[in-house]
Motif scaffolding. Structure first.
Motif, PDB file in Angstrom:
ATOM      1  N   CYS A 250      32.841  36.360  49.509  1.00 13.65           N
ATOM      2  CA  CYS A 250      32.746  37.543  48.648  1.00 13.65           C
ATOM      3  C   CYS A 250      32.482  38.762  49.513  1.00 13.65           C
ATOM      4  O   CYS A 250      32.141  38.652  50.692  1.00 13.65           O
ATOM      5  CB  CYS A 250      31.647  37.365  47.597  1.00 13.65           C
ATOM      6  SG  CYS A 250      29.976  37.301  48.281  1.00 13.65           S
ATOM      7  N   GLU A 299      40.564  38.302  33.812  1.00  6.12           N
ATOM      8  CA  GLU A 299      39.906  38.032  35.088  1.00  6.12           C
ATOM      9  C   GLU A 299      40.003  39.217  36.044  1.00  6.12           C
ATOM     10  O   GLU A 299      39.293  39.268  37.051  1.00  6.12           O
ATOM     11  CB  GLU A 299      40.518  36.794  35.747  1.00  6.12           C
ATOM     12  CG  GLU A 299      40.294  35.495  34.986  1.00  6.12           C
ATOM     13  CD  GLU A 299      40.841  34.298  35.727  1.00  6.12           C
ATOM     14  OE1 GLU A 299      40.306  33.984  36.805  1.00  6.12           O
ATOM     15  OE2 GLU A 299      41.804  33.677  35.245  1.00  6.12           O
ATOM     16  N   ARG A 305      35.342  41.035  37.705  1.00 10.35           N
ATOM     17  CA  ARG A 305      35.219  40.986  39.169  1.00 10.35           C
ATOM     18  C   ARG A 305      33.769  41.161  39.601  1.00 10.35           C
ATOM     19  O   ARG A 305      33.285  40.480  40.508  1.00 10.35           O
ATOM     20  CB  ARG A 305      36.081  42.075  39.811  1.00 10.35           C
ATOM     21  CG  ARG A 305      37.572  41.816  39.744  1.00 10.35           C
ATOM     22  CD  ARG A 305      38.319  42.499  40.874  1.00 10.35           C
ATOM     23  NE  ARG A 305      37.968  43.907  41.007  1.00 10.35           N
ATOM     24  CZ  ARG A 305      38.563  44.893  40.347  1.00 10.35           C
ATOM     25  NH1 ARG A 305      39.524  44.603  39.486  1.00 10.35           N
ATOM     26  NH2 ARG A 305      38.217  46.138  40.531  1.00 10.35           N
ATOM     27  N   ARG A 308      31.820  37.884  38.885  1.00  9.80           N
ATOM     28  CA  ARG A 308      32.129  36.821  39.852  1.00  9.80           C
ATOM     29  C   ARG A 308      31.489  37.126  41.199  1.00  9.80           C
ATOM     30  O   ARG A 308      30.974  36.231  41.866  1.00  9.80           O
ATOM     31  CB  ARG A 308      33.644  36.647  39.998  1.00  9.80           C
ATOM     32  CG  ARG A 308      34.321  35.996  38.805  1.00  9.80           C
ATOM     33  CD  ARG A 308      35.696  35.477  39.171  1.00  9.80           C
ATOM     34  NE  ARG A 308      36.567  36.541  39.646  1.00  9.80           N
ATOM     35  CZ  ARG A 308      37.347  37.273  38.874  1.00  9.80           C
ATOM     36  NH1 ARG A 308      37.370  37.050  37.561  1.00  9.80           N
ATOM     37  NH2 ARG A 308      38.125  38.210  39.374  1.00  9.80           N
ATOM     38  N   TYR A 311      27.797  36.395  41.004  1.00 18.07           N
ATOM     39  CA  TYR A 311      27.587  34.954  40.937  1.00 18.07           C
ATOM     40  C   TYR A 311      27.667  34.333  42.333  1.00 18.07           C
ATOM     41  O   TYR A 311      26.798  33.530  42.730  1.00 18.07           O
ATOM     42  CB  TYR A 311      28.623  34.313  40.015  1.00 18.07           C
ATOM     43  CG  TYR A 311      28.687  32.805  40.107  1.00 18.07           C
ATOM     44  CD1 TYR A 311      27.688  32.010  39.550  1.00 18.07           C
ATOM     45  CD2 TYR A 311      29.742  32.181  40.783  1.00 18.07           C
ATOM     46  CE1 TYR A 311      27.738  30.622  39.651  1.00 18.07           C
ATOM     47  CE2 TYR A 311      29.800  30.797  40.885  1.00 18.07           C
ATOM     48  CZ  TYR A 311      28.799  30.024  40.314  1.00 18.07           C
ATOM     49  OH  TYR A 311      28.842  28.657  40.429  1.00 18.07           O
TER      50      TYR A 311
END
Length: 397
Positions: A250, A299, A305, A308, A311
């Motif tokens: 990420c 998504e 975004r 996610r 997360y």
């Protein structure tokens, strides 16, 4: 018995032939299979790990397959082989049998009680459904399995099925021969089972990246780090004892960008980790390119975004890197026959005895395609119709 199946390519995966030779063999059949484009996506992201998309506009499942590797040719072979195996599973030419499970009482049948189930499905042993015959590799005997677990033609509703079992591509694989394809298919099922168990087991420590001693994995990790991305690695190996990993990537800090998640499983722990690393980069490029036709438009909205990204960052920050890569089991062999023997042995020691492969290969094409069915292993936890089986319930207790 399958032949010796000696490995000749062992760079970023293990294959009977090198990627260029495999591509040359399948090239004459690409038009017949509806493959119209092989596109290099690598430059759309800043990581630099080779990734391609392979397009089949008239697919009966997904129209875009993805491939990855340490070289462009390896990525192309990976993507093309994925498209080829999907084409085979959409157009199965094997004999089918329409009958009930009860009608097969005097014949060898998969243990349906140990197969994964789906939400809303209920298996009726007295109701007729389609069956296809595979081979139980342990018993060396023909074995009937539900056709709905093998076929991937999603353009129509499954005729003469019960919708009681997962209808996915889990366990579908191709290779340069049957042993290679079978090993890939079995490893995929072991990987999905391991990831599902890891997901339900609760927090576990990360792998310390400094303990990774394989130069190929370190090369991939360096590319991710040089791109300014965060990386988390988990050893997800289950009681089966075949190396499995999950990798996530990420953006750093609060930067809003696409994530990557990858899983890998292989007897050789270095290949397992490399698969997870390159798949994480591939997943991120899948989002960046918008290539897959099975992605939900929601998504791509900012809120999705951001969620996610948070997360994945919390997942990384919440796990200390105390696990050593070299503690993960590893088995390096020179042939797929040896790998297959190892996989069957490890599954049996874990109480999983039926390992069935359905040969979907076509005469005239020097490529093997199989669908593996292994009762007792868990389905992917992120399937929308997932139902936890006994192995998940045991680790969740």
């Amino acid at each position: 018995m399958l032949g010796e199946s000696q490995k000749t390519y062992v760079l970023d995966t293990h294959r009977l032939r090198d990627p260029e030779e495999t591509l040359a063999i399948v090239k004459p059949f690409l038009k017949e299979m509806g493959i119209t484009r092989i596109a290099n996506l690598t430059g759309l992201d800043r990581i630099g790990l080779p990734t391609v998309m392979v397009t089949r506009p008239n697919s009966r499942s997904v129209a875009v397959s993805l491939g990855k590797g340490l070289s462009l040719s390896a990525a192309q072979a990976s993507g093309v082989m994925e498209a080829i195996e999907s084409w085979h599973a959409e157009r199965i030419e094997l004999p089918l049998r329409l009958c009930s499970h009860t009608d097969l009482a005097q014949e060898y049948v998969v243990n349906v009680d140990r197969l994964p189930r789906v939400t809303g499905g209920q298996f009726d042993p007295h109701r007729a459904m389609l069956w296809v015959q595979g081979k139980d590799l342990n018993a060396d005997a023909a074995c009937w399995v539900p056709y709905e677990m093998v076929d991937t033609d999603y353009t129509t509703s499954m005729a003469n099925g019960q919708r009681a079992f997962p209808r996915t591509t889990n366990g579908l694989a191709s290779g340069n021969d049957a042993a290679e394809a079978s090993c890939h298919a079995i490893c995929e099922l072991i990987e999905r089972d391991a990831t599902t168990l890891w997901h339900h087991r609760g927090p576990t420590p990360r792998v310390d990246p400094d303990t990774v001693d394989d130069p190929r994995c370190r090369q991939a990790m360096s590319l991710i780090a040089e791109a300014g991305l965060e990386l988390g690695i988990w050893d997800t190996t289950s009681d089966i004892g075949i190396a499995s990993f999950r990798c996530v990537i990420c953006e750093t800090g609060e930067t809003n960008g696409h994530i990557g998640i990858g899983d890998g499983c292989h007897p050789d722990r270095a290949i397992a980790l490399l698969r997870a690393l390159t798949e994480a980069a591939q997943t991120r490029l899948t989002y960046i390119s918008g290539a897959r036709d099975d992605l939900d438009p929601e998504e791509f909205i900012d809120e999705a975004r951001q969620w996610r990204g948070r997360y994945i960052r919390e997942l990384i920050e919440g796990a200390k890197p105390t696990k050593r890569f070299t503690d993960c089991p590893s088995h390096v062999t020179g042939s797929f026959t040896e790998d297959l023997d190892l996989l069957l042995s490890r599954l049996s020691e874990a109480g999983i005895y039926q390992v069935i492969t359905v040969d979907l290969s076509r005469p005239g094409i020097d490529i093997a395609v199989v669908r593996a069915v292994i009762p007792g292993l868990e389905a992917p936890h992120d399937d929308p119709d997932f139902i936890a089986g006994p192995r998940v319930r045991a680790v969740s207790a």
